[in-house]
Design a protein around this motif. Structure first.
Motif, PDB file in Angstrom:
ATOM      1  N   UNK A 239       0.867  -1.172   0.000  1.00  0.00           N
ATOM      2  CA  UNK A 239       0.000   0.000   0.000  1.00  0.00           C
ATOM      3  C   UNK A 239       0.905   1.224   0.000  1.00  0.00           C
ATOM      4  N   UNK A 240       0.791   2.041  -1.029  1.00  0.00           N
ATOM      5  CA  UNK A 240       1.631   3.226  -1.171  1.00  0.00           C
ATOM      6  C   UNK A 240       0.748   4.469  -1.123  1.00  0.00           C
ATOM      7  N   UNK A 241       1.125   5.405  -0.251  1.00  0.00           N
ATOM      8  CA  UNK A 241       0.420   6.689  -0.150  1.00  0.00           C
ATOM      9  C   UNK A 241       1.134   7.744  -0.991  1.00  0.00           C
ATOM     10  N   UNK A 242       0.357   8.658  -1.536  1.00  0.00           N
ATOM     11  CA  UNK A 242       0.916   9.823  -2.207  1.00  0.00           C
ATOM     12  C   UNK A 242       0.180  11.069  -1.753  1.00  0.00           C
ATOM     13  N   UNK A 243       0.901  12.188  -1.696  1.00  0.00           N
ATOM     14  CA  UNK A 243       0.291  13.482  -1.398  1.00  0.00           C
ATOM     15  C   UNK A 243       0.080  14.231  -2.706  1.00  0.00           C
TER      16      UNK A 243
END
Length: 392
Positions: A239-243
């Motif tokens: 699971x990769x978060x991005x802003x």
């Protein structure tokens, strides 16, 4: 460079850092640059000044007798536009990226005085992030305005390759070795006029660009400008978060083994909580807590991920200062130090460092030393004795 070494040696002789055991202190490494002329007038600092850049070691312990004291400085070239400071995964070395020159600086953290080594990176117009593989063997340098990513060996800092991303503006990057992928944000041009909307998917082993992931539900071009990436620690599938810098939102890209690709979705809309210009992310508590900075007006957001790592629950949002950007986190989980300045942009260049009590969830002090001298801090990390990598 010879002159730079002389300055470093002189600073080391003049100011010896007292061991942490001798008194209460938390030491931070901060790179800084001169404030613009209009900001200097606001601080009643008038008259012409030569542009300055440097690297400073500062005591940020709010309970220490030397809180806010600069213990040493290392001058940097005034046209370098030093951007960020990154540690390798073992916290043995520090890397400084630059927006003004095609080069990076590297130094060993266990050598004192620090000895900066310049590494030329021809073809890198604006050096942004240096990210390391999970085994710490390889680093990746993203370069905006030139559409490329340079690959190097951590042991020797030899550049071993270049990944071309035609038409792209790489900024954030995450290495996903378990699925043989790199994800890279396609952010914006250096003049901030052409925001993009995608993540670039690259096969790590062959460095082949496989495609793009649109990080917006809006009609293209949405201009949401995804900027940073971070994997939830231990997540499997990844699971990769991005802003989304101009989209005021957190998005996720989740690996789907059945399709051999990523499923993307908005995870949290920051606009209703005044979270303009989201930038950096940090995971603590084994991925159960996420911290996010937003630069306009300047907030540190606390998220709970314990129920579902892909669906963050907002706990609180603390006002820090205009331009809230990087955070130095203590490994004991007590303090976060928020550096309040975002690339000298109007309304986002306060210049202070906010001290946040993470347990009490409140700002307990402001370190204004650099601000009062007419400087803006561009990034902050704690020295290795205190620093929590927080998922980076």
């Amino acid at each position: 460079m010879k002159r730079l070494f002389v300055y470093v040696a002189a600073a080391a002789i003049a100011v010896m850092v007292i061991p942490a055991t001798a008194r209460s202190e938390i030491l931070a490494l901060v790179n800084y640059e001169s404030k613009p002329a209009d900001s200097l007038k606001e601080l009643n600092i008038v008259g012409p000044r030569d542009r300055e850049e440097g690297l400073a070691v500062v005591d940020v312990d709010p309970n220490g007798s030397s809180f806010g004291k600069i213990l040493m400085t290392i001058p940097l070239p005034p046209d370098l536009v030093a951007h960020h400071v990154f540690y390798d995964r073992h916290m043995d070395k520090a890397y400084i990226t630059a927006l003004g020159r095609p080069e990076i600086y590297v130094f060993k953290l266990n050598e004192f005085p620090y000895r900066l080594k310049r590494i030329a990176v021809p073809g890198c117009v604006m050096g942004e992030d240096v990210i390391f593989s999970e085994d710490n063997a390889t680093w990746y340098l993203t370069c905006m305005d030139s559409g490329n990513i340079f690959v190097g060996k951590t042991a020797t800092d030899e550049i071993t390759g270049e990944i071309a991303v035609p038409g792209g503006n790489p900024h954030g990057l995450v290495v996903l070795s378990d699925i043989d992928r790199l994800l890279v944000t396609n952010t914006i041009t250096g003049d901030l006029t052409t925001p993009q909307e995608e993540l670039i998917v690259i096969k790590a082993s062959t460095q082949e660009v496989l495609g793009m992931l649109k990080m917006s539900n809006q009609t293209s071009p949405s201009g949401v400008a995804p900027v940073e990436l971070l994997r939830v620690p231990g997540s499997d599938p990844a699971i990769v978060y991005t802003t989304n810098m101009f989209g005021a939102a957190l998005w996720t890209a989740i690996w789907n083994p059945a399709t051999d690709s990523f499923d993307v979705a908005e995870a949290f809309d920051l606009a209703p909580v005044n979270g303009g210009v989201p930038l950096e992310m940090y995971f603590v508590d084994n991925g159960k807590t996420l911290f996010v900075t937003t630069a306009n007006p300047g907030l540190l957001h606390f998220f709970d991920l314990s129920k579902d790592p892909a669906k963050p629950t907002l706990v609180t949002s603390l006002p820090t200062g205009p331009g809230a950007h990087h955070v130095g986190l203590t490994r004991d989980g007590r303090y976060g130090f928020v550096q309040n300045s975002f690339i000298n942009l109007p309304g986002m260049r306060d210049g202070s460092i906010s001290v946040v009590d993470l347990k009490a969830q409140k700002v307990v002090a402001s370190m204004d030393t650099l601000k009062n001298k007419g400087f803006n801090p561009n990034s902050i990390v704690l020295l290795p004795e205190w620093n929590d990598l927080a998922g980076h």
